[in-house]
Design an enzyme around this catalytic site. Structure first.
Site, PDB file in Angstrom:
ATOM      1  N   ASP A  81       0.732  -1.154   0.073  1.00  0.00           N
ATOM      2  CA  ASP A  81       0.027   0.000   0.105  1.00  0.00           C
ATOM      3  C   ASP A  81       0.927   1.285  -0.039  1.00  0.00           C
ATOM      4  O   ASP A  81       0.422   2.295  -0.444  1.00  0.00           O
ATOM      5  CB  ASP A  81      -0.873  -0.075   1.144  1.00  0.00           C
ATOM      6  CG  ASP A  81      -2.224  -0.786   1.175  1.00  0.00           C
ATOM      7  OD1 ASP A  81      -2.065  -1.889   0.277  1.00  0.00           O
ATOM      8  OD2 ASP A  81      -3.253  -0.767   1.710  1.00  0.00           O
ATOM      9  N   ASP A 123      -1.026  -5.622   4.490  1.00  0.00           N
ATOM     10  CA  ASP A 123      -2.357  -4.781   4.573  1.00  0.00           C
ATOM     11  C   ASP A 123      -3.739  -5.736   4.187  1.00  0.00           C
ATOM     12  O   ASP A 123      -4.377  -5.760   5.072  1.00  0.00           O
ATOM     13  CB  ASP A 123      -2.461  -3.206   3.913  1.00  0.00           C
ATOM     14  CG  ASP A 123      -1.507  -2.337   4.699  1.00  0.00           C
ATOM     15  OD1 ASP A 123      -0.638  -2.848   5.266  1.00  0.00           O
ATOM     16  OD2 ASP A 123      -1.573  -1.169   4.558  1.00  0.00           O
ATOM     17  N   SER A 517      -5.212   5.121   5.632  1.00  0.00           N
ATOM     18  CA  SER A 517      -3.964   4.265   5.883  1.00  0.00           C
ATOM     19  C   SER A 517      -4.073   4.129   7.430  1.00  0.00           C
ATOM     20  O   SER A 517      -4.466   4.860   8.486  1.00  0.00           O
ATOM     21  CB  SER A 517      -2.729   4.931   5.423  1.00  0.00           C
ATOM     22  OG  SER A 517      -1.669   4.592   6.085  1.00  0.00           O
TER      23      SER A 517
END
Length: 613
Positions: A81, A123, A517
């Site tokens: 990510d 992630d 995030s």
């Protein structure tokens, strides 16, 4: 001989062809009497959290073989990510979760594997694998690659800890000298492993412990430390034991759906709230629960957020503590023990060790354990040497962090707040709810009123921030970035980090139907549901509209009359095929992303696909 799933392909005269193919992979006639265990790896050279996993699949496979099983390894995709952030690559991150789950289902069911051990780390990989585990419901253990060590640099002759977020923040600050930015860039991510703060990857790996699907220490023990090798060896041996017990004795207690029950999900969410984890975990837990037909909703999360205290602050919510410090304080087991002391956990749930939670905490809580091996494991610390090779160092902290007053983990009496680090807000902007990480919000901003400045893409919002168009008191609205509208529900790390670098993060709010995030802090509210593309009211906000945010009362409100709101809905619907679409955004959406958008549901449902037949 027990009736293994794999007997479909290994037993009977009619399976001679399949056995011939199995033998071509190295199997023998004796192997056809053993369980076939899939080693689901996610090695890739694209991702520091996965760069070191290549040989770890072989390590586990050797333990499976020694313990009486047959190991067959395959790989899933794994997107970084951080590298995909800030450009069109981020559109692919969340949809990859579904692809990972699907690819595991395809491989497991096509080859009739008996069990699986999932090697994850970053992630979307851990959530995707968890979705597959709950979907397939065969014996399964999770083992993660482990967190990286925090970066260290000296500023004014003082050592400070840094991570990926610092690299982004300082590079966006025009007052940062080039030499400092370069030093931070070179030092932020010093080793293999998932980024060193409590971002999405480490949050999810911690939650596998709380769900009971991984071994204690899985979420916090550093990737570089020799002790992590012991976890891999233990997991490889344990999966064979669990598998044989299930097929020989019909013991279903350790199947994923029986371990990760509704009570386990409530425990995992309580842990997440207490440690102020990534808001992405809410999205993922909802999706994982759905795969297991488990009754776990935003309403449960809202209820927990009002009674679970905030007991732990780790980067990005703290500049003092990183995952290595959380581990030293007892890690997941230490924090669960504090919640257990105030009766906020369901204790009669099992884990892959075959132990209930109360017994597990008695063994692994550093404040009460007498086991020297457990104490030694939690003393495992960082060595401070750059490496992409796991298990290369054996440094141990001189002593554990047992300070529950001012240490990394606090007791209830010294909580940061009596309600937790995550909250669900509702209102006419978010009828089905939205999410805020209160752990990253200063007390002065828990109640905030400001005027909207509206953008229909993350890119436009970033441009406005960098051009100085955002002022104190603005509520930045970024819409059409939800699962369907993005598509792919981009993370908004760059807008929030740039606000921080401009000194605006505590003077503005940012609301979006996208997500954030795990590295995000400040008054950042995401997952607004329904999203704009699903006729959510966030699509109706206009520049200069007044927006009220009240976190203590769990309210987010567009300050217009109901008549005005109905008029805006009517006018939007008059646009026909152009209604609830971004009018000025230029973005290429590939056929693969269009397919995801077609099926995607809003964030309050976990952004899973609604399959229509």
């Amino acid at each position: 001989m027990p009736k293994y799933r794999s007997s479909t392909t290994t037993q009977g005269r009619n399976m001679a062809g399949a056995r011939s193919l199995w033998k071509a992979t190295g199997m023998t006639d004796l192997d056809f009497k053993k369980p076939i265990i899939a080693v689901v790896n996610s090695f890739t050279e694209f991702v520091p959290g996965h760069i070191h996993l290549r040989n770890l699949g072989k390590l586990i496979s050797s333990e499976i073989k020694l313990t009486g099983g047959v190991a067959k390894e395959f790989n899933t995709i794994a997107i970084d990510d951080g590298i995909a952030m800030g450009h069109s690559g981020m559109l692919y991150s969340l949809p990859s979760r579904e692809l990972i789950a699907d690819s595991i289902e395809y491989m497991i069911n096509a080859h009739c594997a008996d069990a699986m051990i999932c090697i994850s780390n970053c992630d979307k990989i851990t959530p995707g694998m968890l979705m597959a585990a709950l979907r397939l419901n065969i014996p399964c253990i999770f083992i993660s690659g482990g967190p990286m060590e925090s970066g260290k640099i000296f500023i004014n002759e003082k050592e400070i800890k840094i991570d990926l977020i610092d690299a982004i923040k300082y590079s966006a600050d025009p007052n940062s000298a080039d030499d400092l930015v370069n030093q931070i860039e070179d030092s932020s991510c010093p080793t293999c492993g998932s980024c060193s703060g409590l971002f999405t990857a480490n949050s999810m790996n911690c939650l596998t412990e709380a769900l009971g699907l991984s071994l204690p220490g899985n979420g916090t023990l550093l990737a570089t430390h020799v002790d992590r090798k012991k976890l891999f060896i233990q997991a490889g041996r344990l999966i064979v034991k669990i598998t044989k017990d299930y097929y020989k004795n019909n013991n279903e207690n350790l199947l994923p759906r029986n371990i990760a029950s509704r009570q386990s999900f409530l425990n995992a969410m309580s842990l997440d709230i207490a440690m102020g984890g990534s808001t992405n975990t809410i999205l993922h837990l909802l999706a994982i629960a759905k795969e297991g037909n488990i009754d776990f909703t935003m309403s449960d999360i809202d209820s927990l957020s009002k009674k679970v205290p905030h007991l732990c602050k780790i980067s990005p919510n703290s500049t003092t503590y990183h995952m290595e410090d959380f581990h030293r304080a007892g890690g997941v087991m230490g924090l669960l023990a504090e919640l257990n002391r105030i009766n906020l956990l369901n204790k009669n749930i099992n884990n892959v060790l075959g132990l209930n939670l109360e017994t597990t905490l008695n063994i692994y809580d550093i404040l009460t354990t007498k086991d020297k091996n457990i104490i030694n494991m939690f003393r495992a610390g960082p060595f401070g040497k750059k490496t992409i090779i796991p298990f290369t160092q054996s440094y141990r902290w001189p002593k554990l962090d047992k300070d529950r007053q001012k240490g990394c983990i606090r007791s209830y009496e010294f909580a940061f707040s009596n309600d937790g680090g995550l909250a669900i807000l509702y209102g006419n902007i978010a009828k089905n709810g939205c999410v805020v990480k209160t752990a990253g919000v200063k007390k002065d901003n828990l109640i905030f009123t400001g005027n909207a400045i509206v953008f229909e893409s993350q890119e436009d919002a970033v441009r406005a921030i960098l051009e100085g168009k955002i002022q104190k008191g603005h509520v930045i609205v970024i819409r059409y970035e939800g699962p369907k509208g993005g598509p792919g529900m981009q993370e908004m790390l760059y807008p929030t980090t740039y606000l921080k670098s401009m000194g605006l993060d505590q003077h503005c709010a940012l609301i979006t139907d996208g997500r954030f995030s795990g590295g995000t802090s400040g008054l950042s509210i995401g997952h607004i549901s329904p999203e704009a593309a699903s006729k959510g009211n966030i699509a109706l906000i206009k520049n200069s509209d007044c927006i009220n945010i009240n976190i203590p009362d769990r309210i987010i409100h567009l300050d217009i009359t109901n008549d005005e709101l109905l008029l805006r809905i009517e006018n939007e619907n008059k646009k026909g095929s152009l209604s609830y679409t971004p009018l000025y955004r230029q973005r290429y959406v590939s056929p693969a992303l269009k397919m995801y958008a077609f099926f995607a549901m809003s964030a309050d449902k976990g952004a899973v696909r609604k399959i229509r037949f």
